[in-house]
Design a protein around this motif. Structure first.
Motif, mmCIF file in Angstrom:
data_model
loop_
_atom_site.group_PDB
_atom_site.id
_atom_site.type_symbol
_atom_site.label_atom_id
_atom_site.label_comp_id
_atom_site.label_asym_id
_atom_site.label_seq_id
_atom_site.Cartn_x
_atom_site.Cartn_y
_atom_site.Cartn_z
ATOM 1 N N MET A 1 42.446 40.949 39.898
ATOM 2 C CA MET A 1 42.736 39.543 39.618
ATOM 3 C C MET A 1 44.235 39.301 39.481
ATOM 4 O O MET A 1 44.736 38.232 39.828
ATOM 5 C CB MET A 1 42.012 39.094 38.331
ATOM 6 C CG MET A 1 40.521 38.869 38.498
ATOM 7 S SD MET A 1 40.107 37.695 39.803
ATOM 8 C CE MET A 1 40.714 36.168 39.114
ATOM 9 N N GLN A 2 44.954 40.302 38.969
ATOM 10 C CA GLN A 2 46.415 40.160 38.842
ATOM 11 C C GLN A 2 47.082 40.008 40.210
ATOM 12 O O GLN A 2 48.102 39.347 40.340
ATOM 13 C CB GLN A 2 46.996 41.372 38.099
ATOM 14 C CG GLN A 2 46.736 41.323 36.599
ATOM 15 C CD GLN A 2 47.026 42.641 35.902
ATOM 16 O OE1 GLN A 2 47.410 43.627 36.545
ATOM 17 N NE2 GLN A 2 46.808 42.674 34.601
ATOM 18 N N GLU B 1 37.210 35.656 43.282
ATOM 19 C CA GLU B 1 36.809 36.147 41.947
ATOM 20 C C GLU B 1 35.347 36.549 41.840
ATOM 21 O O GLU B 1 35.040 37.623 41.284
ATOM 22 C CB GLU B 1 37.192 35.082 40.902
ATOM 23 C CG GLU B 1 37.076 35.547 39.468
ATOM 24 C CD GLU B 1 35.729 35.271 38.826
ATOM 25 O OE1 GLU B 1 35.432 35.880 37.789
ATOM 26 O OE2 GLU B 1 34.957 34.446 39.384
ATOM 27 N N SER C 1 45.447 38.702 42.799
ATOM 28 C CA SER C 1 44.677 37.760 43.618
ATOM 29 C C SER C 1 45.393 36.447 43.939
ATOM 30 O O SER C 1 45.080 35.819 44.950
ATOM 31 C CB SER C 1 43.342 37.450 42.937
ATOM 32 O OG SER C 1 43.568 36.678 41.765
ATOM 33 N N THR C 2 46.306 35.999 43.084
ATOM 34 C CA THR C 2 46.887 34.668 43.315
ATOM 35 C C THR C 2 48.303 34.726 43.901
ATOM 36 O O THR C 2 48.981 33.709 43.954
ATOM 37 C CB THR C 2 46.945 33.840 42.008
ATOM 38 O OG1 THR C 2 47.792 34.523 41.070
ATOM 39 C CG2 THR C 2 45.573 33.623 41.425
#
Lengths: 248, 222
Positions: free
Chosen positions: A57-58, A38, A60-61
């Motif tokens: 970010m959408q 991040e 990223s996980t």
């Protein structure tokens, strides 16, 4: 492209130290990678309110897994790809493609190389020096390459981006992969005589015979009879037998 | 054991427990390190080193790859040191047995933790997929808190087991020495097998033999 400031890399590095904190059976260390990456995404056009940051970010996980010390390579490369404007689907493919190689290289370099080598040196020194020297040696021998690898990974990942294969083909890394296994085997061999002398040496003949029986039991059981049993369970079974025999 | 010593040991156990996977992985969780420090904390550095050496031989077997099931030797080494403290070779085996039991319980606790993490991640799936950083941060940091709780429970249980084992261990001092010897032997055999495995095949055997020759030389010359 506006590169992230040095402080963003420091933040990402510190967060990478906890990359496995939420290890789970669904996304493995995907959440950890998202948390670590991040700070590097804040410098995307528009900052934290921009569409680039939001979309990155959408992604990223999502599912990710690799050796924890090699995740810096993925974090750097993925962040660089996002900054270079690589399409989202390609970034996802990059993440997926890195899972196997980063796991295999890290496991061989660290878990099957550096760690047993450092452990063996620590054992040998513990057998022959003052209390604490062996443990300190283990920590020093292990953590210098460990931290260097983590820092190198993040920097190399950022530098190479989608061409990360070049970082994995670095001569130093290939050379280390070649020598680290034999080195660890040699270190374990080196530790065996002093450790045996320290643990069994002061005992009497009956105890020497019991120790030799233990070695034989371990080799026969774990090499031939029941390799999947594991030394820990074998030892517990042996201890239960000794305790039962003594009680009777 | 004073309350202060107990509190310090539990704190050390928690540090080693979270070091195994969640934070840093600096290898203070290795039994040689964890037991050496625990030994110093209870005023028995030599016992700590011996317990650490014994358990380290077993830990050489562990390859903590991916989602594999592996023992947690950090809190186990702390409990093992307490169980072995105050005696000689006759209590070292007791300590190792306690350590191995706690390490096995640790393997189970890591699986429970991962299932717990899975449920929390599943519950937060929508904000995670929306890229909500506050949720990502909360889920990630809560993972550390959950692991710390796991390590706390494991260390406390281990210390209780250690005290109980010292009080009610059914083995005579003579049998205790033999137990120590058998466990040392199994540990050494395990280390031999794993040393050979590290370089694989004949090459591994050659490298290990060179190492053994060097170790023997060092032993003779010291």
């Amino acid at each position: 492209m506006a590169a992230p400031p040095v402080t963003a890399f420091v933040r990402a590095f510190l967060r990478l130290l906890t990359v496995q904190a939420c290890f789970n059976y669904e996304r493995m260390i995907g959440v950890g990678l998202g948390y670590a990456i991040e700070p590097l995404l804040r410098a995307l056009p528009g900052g934290r309110d921009g569409p680039g940051y939001r979309e990155a970010m959408q992604r990223s996980t999502h599912y990710f897994n690799a050796h924890p010390y090699m995740v810096g390579l993925a974090a750097g490369a993925v962040a660089r790809a996002e900054h270079d404007g690589v399409p989202g689907a390609q970034v996802e493919r990059l993440r997926t493609a890195l899972v196997g190689p980063l796991g295999a290289v890290g496991d061989r370099l660290i878990w099957a190389g550096t760690l047993p080598a450092a452990s063996a040196v620590g054992l040998a020194l513990s057998a022959n020096t003052r209390a604490g020297i062996g443990a300190a040696a283990l920590l020093a021998l292990y953590n210098v390459p460990h931290l260097v690898l983590r820092v190198w990974g993040l920097v190399a990942g950022w530098r190479h981006g989608t061409a990360l294969g070049r970082a994995l083909a670095a001569p130093l890394l290939r050379g280390a992969l070649t020598v680290v296994g034999p080195l660890a085997a040699g270190a374990v061999g080196f530790a065996l005589p002093p450790v045996t002398a320290r643990l069994v040496g002061p005992l009497d003949l009956a105890a020497w015979i019991a120790a030799a029986a233990g070695v034989g039991l371990a080799v026969v059981t774990l090499r031939f009879a029941a390799p999947r049993l594991g030394a820990l369970r074998l030892a517990l079974a042996a201890a239960a037998t000794v305790a039962l025999g003594a009680a009777l | 054991m004073s309350a202060l010593t107990f509190a310090v040991l539990v704190t050390w156990g928690v540090i080693t427990g979270i070091d195994l996977v969640s934070v840093l992985q600096s290898m203070v969780a290795r039994p040689l390190v964890a037991a050496t420090v625990a030994g110093a904390l209870v005023g028995e550095p030599v016992t700590g080193v011996l317990v650490g050496m014994m358990l380290e031989l077993y830990a050489l077997e562990v390859l903590p790859v991916g989602g594999a099931r592996y023992p947690d030797y950090g809190p186990a080494a702390v409990a093992a040191t307490v169980a072995a403290a105050g005696g000689g070779p006759e209590t070292l085996g007791v300590g190792v047995v306690v350590g191995l039991l706690v390490a096995e319980a640790g393997a189970w606790s890591i699986q429970v933790l991962r299932r717990w993490n899975t449920r929390r991640v599943r519950a937060a799936a929508v904000p995670l997929d929306a890229g909500d950083f506050r949720v990502i941060q909360r889920v990630q940091l809560a993972g550390i808190a959950r692991d710390a709780l796991r390590a706390l429970l494991l260390t406390t249980t281990g210390l209780a087991l250690a005290v109980a084992a010292r009080r009610w261990w059914p083995v005579s001092p003579r049998a205790g020495v033999l137990l120590t010897a058998v466990l040392a032997g199994i540990g050494l055999g395990t280390a031999m097998l794993n040393g050979k495995r590290l370089a694989q095949g004949r090459r591994g055997l050659v490298w290990m033999s060179i190492g053994v020759a060097g170790g023997l030389g060092w032993l003779l010359l010291r």
